[in-house]
Scaffold this active site. Structure first.
Site, PDB file in Angstrom:
ATOM      1  N   TYR A 217      11.850  11.319 -12.259  1.00  0.00           N
ATOM      2  CA  TYR A 217      11.476  11.778 -10.888  1.00  0.00           C
ATOM      3  C   TYR A 217      10.161  11.804 -11.021  1.00  0.00           C
ATOM      4  CZ  TYR A 217      11.765  13.788  -6.504  1.00  0.00           C
ATOM      5  OH  TYR A 217      11.489  14.482  -5.119  1.00  0.00           O
TER       6      TYR A 217
ATOM      7  N   LYS B 180       3.834  -7.437  -0.345  1.00  0.00           N
ATOM      8  CA  LYS B 180       2.404  -9.146  -1.145  1.00  0.00           C
ATOM      9  C   LYS B 180       1.650  -9.081  -1.873  1.00  0.00           C
ATOM     10  CE  LYS B 180       3.048  -9.216   4.245  1.00  0.00           C
ATOM     11  NZ  LYS B 180       2.770 -10.511   4.760  1.00  0.00           N
TER      12      LYS B 180
ATOM     13  N   ASP C  65      -7.058  -2.431   4.515  1.00  0.00           N
ATOM     14  CA  ASP C  65      -6.092  -2.924   4.636  1.00  0.00           C
ATOM     15  C   ASP C  65      -5.386  -4.148   3.351  1.00  0.00           C
ATOM     16  OD1 ASP C  65      -3.357  -4.112   4.220  1.00  0.00           O
ATOM     17  OD2 ASP C  65      -3.261  -3.255   6.941  1.00  0.00           O
TER      18      ASP C  65
ATOM     19  N   PHE D  70      -2.806  -4.451  12.672  1.00  0.00           N
ATOM     20  CA  PHE D  70      -1.919  -5.362  12.732  1.00  0.00           C
ATOM     21  C   PHE D  70      -0.796  -4.818  13.472  1.00  0.00           C
ATOM     22  CE2 PHE D  70       2.127  -5.932   9.743  1.00  0.00           C
ATOM     23  CZ  PHE D  70       2.219  -7.389  10.211  1.00  0.00           C
ATOM     24  N   THR D  71       0.769  -5.246  13.179  1.00  0.00           N
ATOM     25  CA  THR D  71       1.537  -4.898  14.172  1.00  0.00           C
ATOM     26  C   THR D  71       1.793  -2.933  14.102  1.00  0.00           C
ATOM     27  OG1 THR D  71       3.279  -5.341  13.029  1.00  0.00           O
ATOM     28  CG2 THR D  71       2.789  -6.820  14.741  1.00  0.00           C
TER      29      THR D  71
ATOM     30  N   ARG E   3       4.402 -14.957  15.904  1.00  0.00           N
ATOM     31  CA  ARG E   3       3.253 -14.501  16.001  1.00  0.00           C
ATOM     32  C   ARG E   3       2.358 -14.700  17.348  1.00  0.00           C
ATOM     33  NH1 ARG E   3       3.442 -10.328  12.329  1.00  0.00           N
ATOM     34  NH2 ARG E   3       5.082  -9.162  13.750  1.00  0.00           N
TER      35      ARG E   3
ATOM     36  N   PHE F  19       9.419  -6.830  19.080  1.00  0.00           N
ATOM     37  CA  PHE F  19       9.556  -8.513  17.981  1.00  0.00           C
ATOM     38  C   PHE F  19      10.970  -8.240  17.407  1.00  0.00           C
ATOM     39  CE2 PHE F  19       7.659  -7.590  14.529  1.00  0.00           C
ATOM     40  CZ  PHE F  19       6.373  -6.667  14.745  1.00  0.00           C
TER      41      PHE F  19
HETATM   42  N1  F0G Z   1      -1.412  -4.931   6.613  1.00  0.00           N
HETATM   43  C1  F0G Z   1      -0.722  -6.090   6.540  1.00  0.00           C
HETATM   44  C2  F0G Z   1      -2.142  -6.515   7.160  1.00  0.00           C
HETATM   45  C3  F0G Z   1       0.975  -6.863   6.505  1.00  0.00           C
HETATM   46  O1  F0G Z   1       0.879  -8.158   6.663  1.00  0.00           O
HETATM   47  C4  F0G Z   1       1.475  -6.028   6.186  1.00  0.00           C
HETATM   48  C5  F0G Z   1       2.898  -6.178   6.529  1.00  0.00           C
HETATM   49  C6  F0G Z   1       1.384  -4.419   6.354  1.00  0.00           C
HETATM   50  C7  F0G Z   1       0.591  -3.370   6.545  1.00  0.00           C
HETATM   51  C8  F0G Z   1       2.980  -3.227   6.228  1.00  0.00           C
HETATM   52  O2  F0G Z   1       3.082  -3.498   4.850  1.00  0.00           O
HETATM   53  O3  F0G Z   1       5.650  -4.202   5.499  1.00  0.00           O
HETATM   54  O4  F0G Z   1       4.808  -3.267   3.252  1.00  0.00           O
HETATM   55  O5  F0G Z   1       4.978  -1.944   5.933  1.00  0.00           O
HETATM   56  N2  F0G Z   1       3.578  -7.389   6.625  1.00  0.00           N
HETATM   57  C9  F0G Z   1       4.426  -8.034   7.089  1.00  0.00           C
HETATM   58  C10 F0G Z   1       4.187  -9.766   7.266  1.00  0.00           C
HETATM   59  C11 F0G Z   1       5.591  -7.003   7.871  1.00  0.00           C
HETATM   60  O6  F0G Z   1       5.525 -10.245   7.316  1.00  0.00           O
HETATM   61  O7  F0G Z   1       3.148  -9.685   7.858  1.00  0.00           O
HETATM   62  P1  F0G Z   1       4.259  -3.545   4.841  1.00  0.00           P
END
Ligand code: F0G
Length: 482
Positions: A80, A266, A223, A132-133, A389, A455
């Site tokens: 832990y 990623k 990011d 980003f979303t 998208r 979405f």
């Molecule tokens: N920033 C970017 C540029 C991303 O592409 C993502 C995730 C996140 C932040 C959030 O990271 O998913 O680890 O919480 N993109 C995914 C996609 C969801 O399908 O493009 P996460």
């Protein structure tokens, strides 16, 4: 070598790895695919993976691991607090980013949550090349406003500009003059800009942004979720960096930023995330949120096995032969679609190929979600799952009005090291068939529209009965259900 010229003179990408573990796939008959997409409310997020043939939804958490990663996972130190695994990950992050401090999080959006809590006060601005979303959701949840400053080429579907993710430097200066540097919580550069098609920024553009931010005391946050692709594009598209190693480009980028966060779903071919910085004050100001929301400071919600995998994955990201596989496959996919007249985002970016649904379905009103409709039609025709998208991925304004997206894209992500060239070829062919029959495809309308990040789990239906007409045409043209 990873792109070879054949005797015929044509060039093709060539994998610098071999497949040693496989997962069997199923291609359902089209009638079954119709049942599945209707059950999923025409939302590809709600499809069951067993009903999907090629999953091109995302490159997040579904990249193939290497033998080295799998081996390292078995050596994970399960504690832990004070795990050796964490120490190894921390050391690798310090090496590649050149930054001393690391706050682990369970994934990228958790890092966004912590940064938004730590930095954004109601009424403040977060400026960015493009939102980003999940980032936008966290910033607006804290009462912040997101202002986008991408160069105009970033929003044009086709372009010759190699760095469509670049920041419009004049727009940044104007924003500071008009709204005041003190009202800007931070500037966020998204590398490998996701929502405009995985498009990179250049090192020189980042230098200019950093210079302005430092002059005005605005923290520069990167990011870095899609950094692997962006590193490759800087190396291959920015003449200054042609002879640099990937490691040197990475360090040069880091030195321009104050804080870097990433999704290790990623970056690093694993599952996790975190925040790195070289600034002790910033580290200390954010640290308390980690045990509160994520987990203790030496795991932050990640499993120790995943942390071992990320450590090796980051090491593999230093290898140009590893990080070029995604961009080369994507470029091939984009070229093949272009050759067939299918409208796609150019130049090819990272993450995946992006089809321009606005042109593909130019007869479908943007308020009937052409990219969502195209995602459903492509799934019906092929079993390939892409992701909308476009306008569906936007959120409504507080007064309920619906902003229309700048672009309507169908994203066909290519998770790294996962698909073969013949699978890419199959996807191209079936999208080509949908294109030839595009007039059959109509729009979508809401059945259930959630308020936040709609979405992900909203449900829709086809406007009219186009889905049945598409199935009938498929059977007629292919003489079978497959
Ligand atoms: N920033 C970017 C540029 C991303 O592409 C993502 C995730 C996140 C932040 C959030 O990271 O998913 O680890 O919480 N993109 C995914 C996609 C969801 O399908 O493009 P996460």
């Amino acid at each position: 070598m990873s792109k070879v010229t054949y005797f015929s003179g044509e060039s093709f990408p060539l994998e610098m790895h071999k497949v040693r573990i496989i997962q069997k796939l199923t291609l359902l008959p089209i009638e079954e695919r119709l049942r599945a997409v209707e059950e999923a409310g025409y939302n590809t997020f709600l499809l069951q993976n067993k009903d999907v043939f090629l999953d091109m939804l995302t490159d997040s958490g579904v990249n193939a691991m290497s033998d080295r990663q799998q081996a390292a996972m078995l050596t994970a130190d399960d504690a832990y607090a004070g795990s050796e695994t964490f120490t190894r990950l921390h050391a690798k992050l310090s090496e590649v980013f050149g930054m001393k401090y690391f706050l682990p999080t369970h994934q990228g959006r958790a890092a966004e949550h912590i940064l938004a809590r730590g930095f954004v006060k109601p009424g403040q601005i977060v400026a960015t090349n493009y939102h980003f979303t999940t980032t936008k959701a966290h910033i607006t949840a804290q009462g912040g406003e997101v202002v986008e400053l991408i160069e105009p080429s970033g929003l044009s579907v086709t372009s010759d500009e190699p760095f469509k993710g670049n920041v419009d430097i004049d727009a940044l200066t104007n924003l500071i003059n008009e709204r005041g540097a003190e009202n800007i919580a931070f500037f966020r550069v998204e590398t490998g800009t996701n929502l405009v098609g995985g498009q990179p920024h250049s090192l020189s553009n980042l230098r200019a942004v950093s210079h302005i931010c430092r002059r005005h005391g605005i923290p520069l946050v990167m990011d870095a979720s899609l950094l692997a692709d962006n590193l490759y594009f800087i190396k291959t598209r920015e003449p200054e960096c042609a002879d640099w190693s990937v490691a040197d480009i990475w360090l040069a980028i880091s030195q321009l930023c104050d804080i870097i966060y990433f999704s290790a779903r990623k970056l690093g071919f694993g599952r996790g995330g975190g925040i790195v910085t070289d600034d002790l004050k910033i580290y200390e100001s954010l640290r308390a949120w980690v045990p509160m929301f994520e987990g203790f400071l030496t795991y932050g919600g990640m499993s120790v096995r995943e942390m071992e995998a990320i450590t090796i994955g980051l090491d593999e990201t230093l290898d140009e032969d590893m990080i070029n596989q995604g961009p080369l496959f994507i470029a091939h996919f984009v070229d093949e679609m272009e050759r067939r007249g299918i409208p796609v985002v150019t130049p090819a970016g990272g993450l995946g190929a992006h089809v321009d649904a606005m042109r593909f379905l130019d007869h479908v009103d943007q308020r009937q979600y052409p990219s969502g409709a195209l995602a459903a039609a492509v799934y019906l025709a092929s079993g390939v799952r892409g992701m909308e998208r476009g306008t569906l991925s936007e959120q409504r304004e507080p007064d309920g009005t619906e902003p229309l997206a700048h672009m309507e894209l169908l994203r066909l992500a290519l998770p790294r090291r996962v698909f073969t060239l013949s699978q890419v070829q199959y996807a191209t062919d079936r999208i080509h068939w949908v294109y030839a029959n595009r007039r059959i495809v109509g729009g979508l309308e809401w059945v259930e529209e959630p308020e936040i990040l709609r979405f992900f789990y909203g449900r829709l239906r086809a406007v009219g009965d186009w889905q049945h007409a598409l199935v009938a045409k498929f059977r007629e043209d292919f003489g079978s259900s497959l």
